[in-house]
Design an enzyme around this catalytic site. Structure first.
Site, PDB file in Angstrom:
ATOM      1  N   GLY A 173       0.843  -1.204   0.000  1.00  0.00           N
ATOM      2  CA  GLY A 173       0.000   0.000   0.000  1.00  0.00           C
ATOM      3  C   GLY A 173       0.870   1.242   0.000  1.00  0.00           C
TER       4      GLY A 173
ATOM      5  N   ARG B  28       0.525  -4.881  -5.019  1.00  0.00           N
ATOM      6  CA  ARG B  28       0.672  -5.941  -4.013  1.00  0.00           C
ATOM      7  C   ARG B  28       1.068  -7.259  -4.689  1.00  0.00           C
ATOM      8  NH1 ARG B  28      -0.764  -4.087   0.924  1.00  0.00           N
ATOM      9  NH2 ARG B  28      -2.331  -2.440   1.063  1.00  0.00           N
TER      10      ARG B  28
ATOM     11  N   ASP C 182       5.742  -5.397   5.720  1.00  0.00           N
ATOM     12  CA  ASP C 182       6.172  -6.784   5.957  1.00  0.00           C
ATOM     13  C   ASP C 182       6.042  -7.678   4.723  1.00  0.00           C
ATOM     14  OD1 ASP C 182       3.444  -6.516   6.210  1.00  0.00           O
ATOM     15  OD2 ASP C 182       3.247  -7.907   7.878  1.00  0.00           O
TER      16      ASP C 182
ATOM     17  N   THR D  97       4.922   1.816   6.242  1.00  0.00           N
ATOM     18  CA  THR D  97       3.500   1.486   6.369  1.00  0.00           C
ATOM     19  C   THR D  97       2.837   2.492   7.302  1.00  0.00           C
ATOM     20  OG1 THR D  97       1.851   0.003   7.352  1.00  0.00           O
ATOM     21  CG2 THR D  97       4.080  -0.345   8.091  1.00  0.00           C
TER      22      THR D  97
ATOM     23  N   ASP E  92       0.458   1.749   8.997  1.00  0.00           N
ATOM     24  CA  ASP E  92      -0.020   0.962  10.144  1.00  0.00           C
ATOM     25  C   ASP E  92       0.983   0.917  11.296  1.00  0.00           C
ATOM     26  OD1 ASP E  92      -2.195   0.465   8.594  1.00  0.00           O
ATOM     27  OD2 ASP E  92      -1.858  -1.681   8.354  1.00  0.00           O
TER      28      ASP E  92
ATOM     29  N   ASP F 159       3.220  -1.212  11.972  1.00  0.00           N
ATOM     30  CA  ASP F 159       3.225  -2.526  12.632  1.00  0.00           C
ATOM     31  C   ASP F 159       4.426  -3.393  12.258  1.00  0.00           C
ATOM     32  OD1 ASP F 159       2.523  -3.001  10.016  1.00  0.00           O
ATOM     33  OD2 ASP F 159       0.762  -4.222  10.457  1.00  0.00           O
TER      34      ASP F 159
ATOM     35  N   ARG G  14      -4.781  -3.064  10.102  1.00  0.00           N
ATOM     36  CA  ARG G  14      -5.253  -4.422   9.852  1.00  0.00           C
ATOM     37  C   ARG G  14      -4.980  -5.337  11.054  1.00  0.00           C
ATOM     38  NH1 ARG G  14      -4.725  -6.164   4.100  1.00  0.00           N
ATOM     39  NH2 ARG G  14      -2.667  -5.221   4.138  1.00  0.00           N
TER      40      ARG G  14
HETATM   41  O1  F6P Z   1      -0.924  -1.414   4.051  1.00  0.00           O
HETATM   42  C1  F6P Z   1      -1.609  -0.869   5.079  1.00  0.00           C
HETATM   43  C2  F6P Z   1      -3.055  -0.660   4.768  1.00  0.00           C
HETATM   44  O2  F6P Z   1      -3.262   0.713   4.708  1.00  0.00           O
HETATM   45  C3  F6P Z   1      -3.965  -1.345   5.794  1.00  0.00           C
HETATM   46  O3  F6P Z   1      -4.177  -0.598   6.940  1.00  0.00           O
HETATM   47  C4  F6P Z   1      -5.210  -1.581   5.012  1.00  0.00           C
HETATM   48  O4  F6P Z   1      -5.925  -2.672   5.499  1.00  0.00           O
HETATM   49  C5  F6P Z   1      -4.696  -1.865   3.654  1.00  0.00           C
HETATM   50  O5  F6P Z   1      -3.467  -1.208   3.528  1.00  0.00           O
HETATM   51  C6  F6P Z   1      -5.620  -1.450   2.525  1.00  0.00           C
HETATM   52  O6  F6P Z   1      -5.071  -1.881   1.346  1.00  0.00           O
HETATM   53  P1  F6P Z   1      -5.595  -1.531  -0.112  1.00  0.00           P
HETATM   54  O7  F6P Z   1      -5.137  -0.137  -0.419  1.00  0.00           O
HETATM   55  O8  F6P Z   1      -4.927  -2.529  -0.972  1.00  0.00           O
HETATM   56  O9  F6P Z   1      -7.070  -1.621  -0.075  1.00  0.00           O
END
Ligand code: F6P
Length: 360
Positions: free
Chosen positions: A10, A72, A103, A125, A127, A129, A171
């Site tokens: 992301g 991804r 990760d 990230t 997040d 995390d 997440r």
């Molecule tokens: O990578 C982190 C994140 O922002 C998460 O918090 C979230 O669940 C996910 O990406 C959303 O991903 P996408 O943009 O692929 O919908």
């Protein structure tokens, strides 16, 4: 040295600041040459590249997103994908690869490292995390956006005597919910690490309202889980759909709607929902994230020249250090007790005061 750079997973505010720092220091201090692989691991797999030089990184510092774009894509899920990546690195004469990601992206970097690729990771990230580092860049910007949203929601909640449920990203870890919830003065904060009992949430809100505070703010991480009778410890996620990405993640989202409905049903208080979604990931990075991302970029190119491959640039205290990629991807960094205690120190006191007022 010829260096490849890619951004995976992301997107995140600050990616361009890392790319800029890597290229500027590489060119000015080491006379490096760069190749940008487009769209994360997909670019390496399918050999999609762009030239990366001083002019291509000009003016990108305050820009969100990533000039290299992202995806991804997981090469390990494509037949012969990892070997194809190695072939393409050879084809371009890449002597070091800098992979900027979370990760998932860094787990692919580790696979390549195990096959002899000279790879370095940079932790990204919103997040926050990722293990091995105190903070990932992008997190601060996301927290600022979420906090501003909570502040705004506060005044409208107050005007209407409503419960407002704000859903933020996160997440597996509730860092954004915790930081923005504490900074925004939320009354209830729900995180993936601790499945919640909806009855207790309702009770907290009832007690607060009984004391004459006719509105409440609930901040919930998208990955928070309702505790269930079947599985009280682990609970269950609310997902948008049942599909999974190439790293096996379901698309989360929608917990705020379910929560608001349940709160309204159990308390009788009118409730509304705000889902921040990708607003948290978009736009210009905060000054803190520009600084952190710049330091990571400089750290990564220095690591390449010191030969510290299979490692990730990390923040420990106020120092940029090098840690093994294997440590960074070994586990998620979940919200620590110290941070939870900050929230409890405030929320428990309120609940206790509310109970006392009701008893009186
Ligand atoms: O990578 C982190 C994140 O922002 C998460 O918090 C979230 O669940 C996910 O990406 C959303 O991903 P996408 O943009 O692929 O919908």
């Amino acid at each position: 040295m010829k260096v490849g750079v890619l951004t995976g997973g992301g997107d995140c505010p600050g990616l361009n600041a890392v790319i800029r720092a890597v290229v500027r220091k590489g060119v000015f201090h080491y006379q490096d040459e760069f190749v940008g692989f487009l769209e994360g691991w997909r670019g390496l797999l399918e050999d999609k590249t762009m030239p990366l030089d001083l002019s291509s990184v000009g003016g990108i510092l305050p820009r969100g997103g990533t000039i290299l774009r992202t995806s991804r894509t997981n090469p390990a899920k494509h037949r012969g994908g990892v070997d194809q990546c190695i072939e393409n690195l050879k084809k371009h004469g890449i002597q070091a690869l800098i992979a900027i990601g979370g990760d998932d992206t860094l787990s692919v970097a580790q696979k390549l490292h195990e096959k002899g690729v000279k790879v370095i990771g940079v932790p990204k990230t919103i997040d926050n995390d990722l293990a091995g580092t105190d903070f990932t860049f992008g997190f601060d910007t996301a927290v600022n956006i979420a906090t501003e949203a909570i502040d705004r929601v506060h005044t409208t909640a107050e005007a209407h005597n409503r419960v407002m449920v704000v859903e933020v990203m996160g997440r597996d870890a509730g860092w954004i919910a915790m930081y923005s919830g504490i900074a925004g003065g939320a009354d209830v904060i729900l995180i993936p690490e601790q499945p919640f009992d909806i009855e207790k949430v309702a009770e907290t809100i009832r007690l607060r309202h009984a004391r004459g505070r006719y509105f409440s703010i609930v901040v919930v991480a998208e990955g928070a889980k309702f505790s269930t009778d079947v599985d009280p410890k682990h609970g269950s996620n609310i997902v948008v759909d049942l599909g999974k990405d190439e790293f096996g993640h379901a698309r989360l989202g929608g917990i705020a709607n379910v929560l608001a409905r349940e709160i309204e049903r159990l308390t009788g208080f009118e409730s509304r929902t705000v889902v921040l979604g990708h607003v948290q990931r978009g736009g210009s990075p905060s000054a803190f994230d520009r600084m952190l991302a710049t330091r990571y970029g400089l750290g990564a190119i220095d690591m390449a020249h010191r030969g510290e491959f299979g490692c990730m640039a990390a923040l420990r205290g106020n120092k940029i250090v090098s840690v093994p990629l294997a440590d960074a991807i070994a586990k998620n960094r979940t919200v620590d007790q110290e941070t939870i205690d900050v929230a409890l120190g405030l929320l428990d006191k309120l609940a206790a005061a509310d109970k006392q007022a009701v008893a009186d």
